[in-house]
Design a protein around this motif. Sequence first.
Motif, short mmCIF file in Angstrom:
data_model
loop_
_atom_site.label_atom_id
_atom_site.label_comp_id
_atom_site.label_asym_id
_atom_site.label_seq_id
_atom_site.Cartn_x
_atom_site.Cartn_y
_atom_site.Cartn_z
N VAL A 72 0.85 -1.18 0.00
CA VAL A 72 0.00 0.00 0.00
C VAL A 72 0.89 1.23 0.00
CG1 VAL A 72 -2.06 -0.98 1.06
CG2 VAL A 72 -0.24 -0.16 2.52
N THR A 73 0.42 2.29 -0.66
CA THR A 73 1.18 3.53 -0.72
C THR A 73 0.24 4.71 -0.51
OG1 THR A 73 0.91 3.78 -3.11
CG2 THR A 73 2.87 2.61 -2.35
N ALA A 74 0.83 5.79 -0.06
CA ALA A 74 0.11 7.06 0.07
C ALA A 74 1.07 8.17 -0.30
CB ALA A 74 -0.40 7.24 1.50
N GLU A 75 0.58 9.12 -1.06
CA GLU A 75 1.40 10.23 -1.49
C GLU A 75 0.74 11.53 -1.04
OE1 GLU A 75 -0.09 8.12 -3.76
OE2 GLU A 75 1.58 6.76 -4.03
N CYS A 76 1.55 12.44 -0.50
CA CYS A 76 1.05 13.73 -0.05
C CYS A 76 1.98 14.82 -0.55
CB CYS A 76 0.97 13.80 1.47
SG CYS A 76 -0.22 12.66 2.18
N VAL A 77 1.40 15.90 -1.04
CA VAL A 77 2.18 17.05 -1.50
C VAL A 77 1.70 18.26 -0.71
CG1 VAL A 77 2.78 18.51 -3.45
CG2 VAL A 77 2.38 16.07 -3.81
N PHE A 78 2.64 18.96 -0.10
CA PHE A 78 2.32 20.14 0.69
C PHE A 78 3.08 21.33 0.14
CE2 PHE A 78 0.91 16.89 3.47
CZ PHE A 78 -0.03 17.44 4.31
N GLY A 79 2.39 22.44 0.02
CA GLY A 79 3.03 23.68 -0.43
C GLY A 79 3.68 24.40 0.73
N MET A 80 4.86 24.94 0.48
CA MET A 80 5.54 25.80 1.46
C MET A 80 5.28 27.22 0.98
SD MET A 80 7.22 23.78 3.60
CE MET A 80 8.67 24.59 4.21
N ASN A 81 4.57 27.99 1.78
CA ASN A 81 4.25 29.33 1.32
C ASN A 81 5.44 30.28 1.48
OD1 ASN A 81 4.26 30.39 3.97
ND2 ASN A 81 2.10 29.91 4.24
N ILE A 82 5.29 31.47 0.97
CA ILE A 82 6.40 32.43 0.93
C ILE A 82 6.90 32.78 2.34
CG2 ILE A 82 4.90 34.46 0.87
CD1 ILE A 82 7.00 35.62 -1.14
N PHE A 83 5.99 32.83 3.32
CA PHE A 83 6.41 33.18 4.68
C PHE A 83 7.25 32.06 5.30
CE2 PHE A 83 2.47 35.60 4.02
CZ PHE A 83 3.01 36.88 4.10
N ARG A 84 6.87 30.81 5.06
CA ARG A 84 7.68 29.71 5.56
C ARG A 84 9.05 29.73 4.90
NH1 ARG A 84 2.75 25.92 5.31
NH2 ARG A 84 1.99 26.02 7.43
N ASP A 85 9.08 29.99 3.59
CA ASP A 85 10.36 30.07 2.88
C ASP A 85 11.22 31.20 3.45
OD1 ASP A 85 9.73 27.95 1.25
OD2 ASP A 85 9.07 29.19 -0.43
N LEU A 86 10.58 32.33 3.75
CA LEU A 86 11.30 33.48 4.30
C LEU A 86 11.90 33.13 5.66
CD1 LEU A 86 12.02 36.53 4.17
CD2 LEU A 86 9.85 36.94 5.34
N PHE A 87 11.08 32.54 6.54
CA PHE A 87 11.58 32.18 7.87
C PHE A 87 12.62 31.07 7.80
CE2 PHE A 87 7.40 34.02 9.26
CZ PHE A 87 7.96 35.17 9.81
N ALA A 88 12.46 30.15 6.84
CA ALA A 88 13.47 29.10 6.67
C ALA A 88 14.80 29.73 6.27
CB ALA A 88 13.02 28.09 5.61
N GLY A 89 14.75 30.72 5.40
CA GLY A 89 15.98 31.43 5.01
C GLY A 89 16.62 32.14 6.18
N MET A 90 15.80 32.71 7.05
CA MET A 90 16.34 33.40 8.24
C MET A 90 16.97 32.39 9.19
SD MET A 90 13.35 36.24 8.82
CE MET A 90 13.95 36.75 10.40
N SER A 91 16.33 31.22 9.34
CA SER A 91 16.90 30.18 10.20
C SER A 91 18.22 29.69 9.64
CB SER A 91 15.93 29.00 10.34
OG SER A 91 14.79 29.39 11.05
N ASP A 92 18.31 29.58 8.31
CA ASP A 92 19.58 29.19 7.69
C ASP A 92 20.66 30.21 7.99
OD1 ASP A 92 18.48 26.93 6.61
OD2 ASP A 92 18.22 27.77 4.59
N PHE A 93 20.30 31.47 7.94
CA PHE A 93 21.28 32.54 8.14
C PHE A 93 21.69 32.66 9.60
CE2 PHE A 93 22.43 37.02 8.76
CZ PHE A 93 23.46 37.13 7.82
#
Length: 165
Positions: A72-93
């Motif tokens: 059995v398999t299940a596939e899920c796709v989730f969008g990362m919105n611009i704010f999550r991308d922005l905060f992820a970039g800040m966490s990287d920095f």
Amino acid sequence: MAKCDICGTKVHFLDTRCTDCMEKRNQEILAKRNKPDESEARQEAEQATLDLTVTTAQSIENQRVTKTIDIVTAECVFGMNIFRDLFAGMSDFFGGRNKSSQKVLRDARVTCLNELRKEAVAIGGNAVIAVDLDYSEFSGGGKSMLFLVASGTAVVIEPLESVVE
């Protein structure tokens, strides 16, 4: 004099139904209230599905696999919105944990495993063993998507019978 709407017997001019018909209708209403409706049955079935055992192991302690059904398999796709991308970039920095990205990962895992449970139940299984989770990220054009695939083997299990000495 008025007549009962249901049986046609004579009733008081202010009434629309006789006593017998009103009593019968009241019993029908009470029976409906006491009888679980389809939504309650559906909720119980969904809860039973969520309680289904899912493991990355090849076996389950104190359980015996009586039938291997299918993959059995299940596939899920989730969008990362611009704010999550922005905060992820800040966490990287600056360093540190990124709680918004962790939440997306957690939500994806929970959703995908629940879908895996539903797939197993749909084909007659009561457990899923040897589960594998594969995460991927698609990004480009300013968009970022998290892709998660869960796969495992749907099986029927039953408790081991205790050995009497």
